[in-house]
Design a protein around this motif. Structure first.
Motif, short mmCIF file in Angstrom:
data_model
loop_
_atom_site.label_atom_id
_atom_site.label_comp_id
_atom_site.label_asym_id
_atom_site.label_seq_id
_atom_site.Cartn_x
_atom_site.Cartn_y
_atom_site.Cartn_z
N GLU A 54 -13.64 41.11 40.84
CA GLU A 54 -13.16 41.74 39.60
C GLU A 54 -12.07 40.91 38.90
OE1 GLU A 54 -14.70 44.45 38.55
OE2 GLU A 54 -15.94 44.33 40.36
N GLU A 55 -11.65 39.82 39.51
CA GLU A 55 -10.54 39.02 38.96
C GLU A 55 -11.06 38.00 37.95
OE1 GLU A 55 -7.47 39.69 39.71
OE2 GLU A 55 -7.57 40.82 41.57
N THR A 56 -11.64 38.49 36.86
CA THR A 56 -12.28 37.59 35.90
C THR A 56 -11.28 36.66 35.20
OG1 THR A 56 -12.14 39.36 34.23
CG2 THR A 56 -14.21 39.14 35.44
N HIS A 57 -10.00 37.03 35.18
CA HIS A 57 -9.02 36.14 34.55
C HIS A 57 -8.85 34.85 35.34
CE1 HIS A 57 -6.91 39.05 37.12
NE2 HIS A 57 -6.07 38.08 37.41
N TYR A 58 -9.07 34.89 36.68
CA TYR A 58 -9.03 33.66 37.46
C TYR A 58 -10.06 32.68 36.93
CZ TYR A 58 -6.08 35.34 41.35
OH TYR A 58 -5.04 35.77 42.11
N LEU A 59 -11.26 33.19 36.72
CA LEU A 59 -12.37 32.36 36.26
C LEU A 59 -12.14 31.88 34.83
CD1 LEU A 59 -15.18 31.23 36.85
CD2 LEU A 59 -16.15 33.43 36.17
N ARG A 60 -11.71 32.78 33.96
CA ARG A 60 -11.50 32.43 32.56
C ARG A 60 -10.47 31.32 32.41
NH1 ARG A 60 -7.70 34.59 29.40
NH2 ARG A 60 -7.47 36.41 30.74
N VAL A 61 -9.37 31.44 33.14
CA VAL A 61 -8.31 30.43 33.05
C VAL A 61 -8.78 29.09 33.61
CG1 VAL A 61 -6.02 29.78 33.85
CG2 VAL A 61 -6.44 32.11 33.05
N TYR A 102 7.79 28.89 38.22
CA TYR A 102 6.89 28.32 37.23
C TYR A 102 7.23 26.85 36.95
CZ TYR A 102 5.16 33.01 36.00
OH TYR A 102 4.58 34.26 36.02
N GLN A 103 8.53 26.55 36.84
CA GLN A 103 8.94 25.18 36.57
C GLN A 103 8.65 24.28 37.77
OE1 GLN A 103 9.83 23.84 33.74
NE2 GLN A 103 9.99 21.82 34.68
N VAL A 104 8.87 24.82 38.98
CA VAL A 104 8.53 24.06 40.19
C VAL A 104 7.06 23.70 40.18
CG1 VAL A 104 8.39 24.13 42.71
CG2 VAL A 104 10.38 25.11 41.56
N LEU A 105 6.21 24.68 39.83
CA LEU A 105 4.77 24.45 39.78
C LEU A 105 4.42 23.40 38.74
CD1 LEU A 105 1.89 25.15 40.62
CD2 LEU A 105 1.98 27.12 39.07
N ILE A 165 0.13 29.03 46.12
CA ILE A 165 -0.02 30.48 45.93
C ILE A 165 1.30 31.02 45.42
CG2 ILE A 165 -0.47 32.71 47.01
CD1 ILE A 165 -2.14 31.30 49.12
N LEU A 166 1.30 31.59 44.23
CA LEU A 166 2.51 32.19 43.69
C LEU A 166 2.72 33.56 44.31
CD1 LEU A 166 2.26 31.31 39.89
CD2 LEU A 166 3.77 30.28 41.59
N VAL A 167 3.98 33.88 44.61
CA VAL A 167 4.33 35.17 45.21
C VAL A 167 5.37 35.82 44.31
CG1 VAL A 167 5.21 36.33 47.26
CG2 VAL A 167 3.95 34.18 47.51
N SER A 168 5.10 37.04 43.83
CA SER A 168 6.01 37.65 42.87
C SER A 168 5.89 39.16 42.86
CB SER A 168 5.72 37.12 41.46
OG SER A 168 6.51 37.77 40.50
N ALA A 169 6.98 39.82 42.47
CA ALA A 169 6.95 41.27 42.27
C ALA A 169 6.31 41.63 40.94
CB ALA A 169 8.37 41.83 42.34
N VAL A 174 -0.57 39.29 32.56
CA VAL A 174 0.04 38.21 31.78
C VAL A 174 0.73 37.21 32.70
CG1 VAL A 174 1.80 37.64 30.07
CG2 VAL A 174 0.31 39.61 29.71
N ASP A 175 1.49 37.72 33.69
CA ASP A 175 2.19 36.83 34.62
C ASP A 175 1.20 36.08 35.50
OD1 ASP A 175 5.08 37.32 34.11
OD2 ASP A 175 4.53 39.36 34.60
N LYS A 176 0.15 36.75 35.94
CA LYS A 176 -0.87 36.09 36.75
C LYS A 176 -1.53 34.96 35.96
CE LYS A 176 -2.09 40.04 39.68
NZ LYS A 176 -3.19 40.94 40.12
N VAL A 177 -1.90 35.25 34.73
CA VAL A 177 -2.57 34.25 33.89
C VAL A 177 -1.65 33.06 33.65
CG1 VAL A 177 -3.45 33.81 31.56
CG2 VAL A 177 -4.17 35.84 32.79
N LYS A 178 -0.37 33.32 33.41
CA LYS A 178 0.58 32.22 33.19
C LYS A 178 0.60 31.30 34.40
CE LYS A 178 5.41 31.15 32.14
NZ LYS A 178 6.76 31.70 31.83
N GLY A 179 0.65 31.88 35.60
CA GLY A 179 0.66 31.07 36.81
C GLY A 179 -0.62 30.28 36.98
#
Length: 231
Positions: A192-199, A65-68, A80-84, A89-94
């Motif tokens: 279906e990924e409406t949070h992408y659009l909202r953010v 996140y800090q690198v970004l 593109i963030l890659v994470s487990a 919430v984590d997706k929206v933060k990114g």
């Protein structure tokens, strides 16, 4: 549109995953550079200027996140963030920090390659339209130089934000549905990924800072989509 010989920077501290990603990207004709921690990622970016970055979140020395955050201070390179971490919430933060996409580990390699290709295609510069400018109130969008100005002040947008703004501006006064916007900007698999659009909409609103109901303002149409207010 052919996307070949693009430069990819993989930032990943797990060597097994790193080798797996690198081998498949190289087999798909990408030139690959790697970094094992956050500080090295910033050095490698400045050294090689990759076309796209695959960035793990949990990294030594400096988290993803800090690198970004630091990269977004001076560059709009697709990330593109890659994470487990798989919760929204984590997706929206990114996404709020300016990521272009988010892949959850473990992932299928065909999914990763498809995401890389889709993001590169989305963020590549298109041929300019016949009409070089869109002017709506204080908003000026140049389709030739891919610049955006509000009250003559240039606004810095990521390629994804720019394309979404242009799409809304070209159909100003018309309501564009969530599905339509997600499909045209991100792809059919993101319907279906409406949070992408909202953010992304929230980031554009913050950057252009056009008052509500004024020409150029992006209005929310509850349960339907968004509309840019027309003069």
């Amino acid at each position: 549109m052919i996307i070949l010989n693009k430069k990819v920077l993989i930032v990943e501290d797990e060597q097994k995953i790193l080798r797996f990603m690198r081998a498949n990207l190289e087999a798909s004709n990408y030139t690959v550079y790697t970094a094992g921690d956050g500080e090295d990622a910033l050095r490698k970016y400045e050294q090689f200027l990759p076309d796209i970055i695959l960035l793990d979140i949990m990294l030594p020395k400096m988290e993803g996140y800090q690198v970004l955050r630091e990269i977004r201070e001076f560059s709009n390179v697709p990330v593109i963030l890659v994470s487990a971490k798989e919760n929204v919430v984590d997706k929206v933060k990114g996404l709020e920090l300016g990521a272009d996409d988010y892949i959850v580990k473990p992932f299928d390699i065909t999914e990763m390659l498809a995401r890389v290709k889709a993001v590169l295609k989305r963020t590549m510069t298109d041929k300019p339209d016949k009409n070089p400018d869109i002017v709506i109130g204080s908003l000026l969008i140049s389709l030739v130089t891919h610049t955006v100005k509000v009250n003559s002040k240039e606004i810095k947008l990521t390629p994804t934000e720019y394309k979404l703004l242009v799409l809304l501006a070209k159909d100003s006064g018309c309501v564009l549905t969530h599905t339509d916007l997600l499909t045209k900007i991100w792809g059919a698999q993101y319907q279906e990924e409406t949070h992408y659009l909202r953010v992304c909409i929230a980031r554009i609103r913050q950057k252009i800072n056009i008052p509500e109901a004024q020409p150029g303002y992006i209005q929310t149409v509850q349960m339907v989509g968004y509309m840019m207010v027309k003069e």
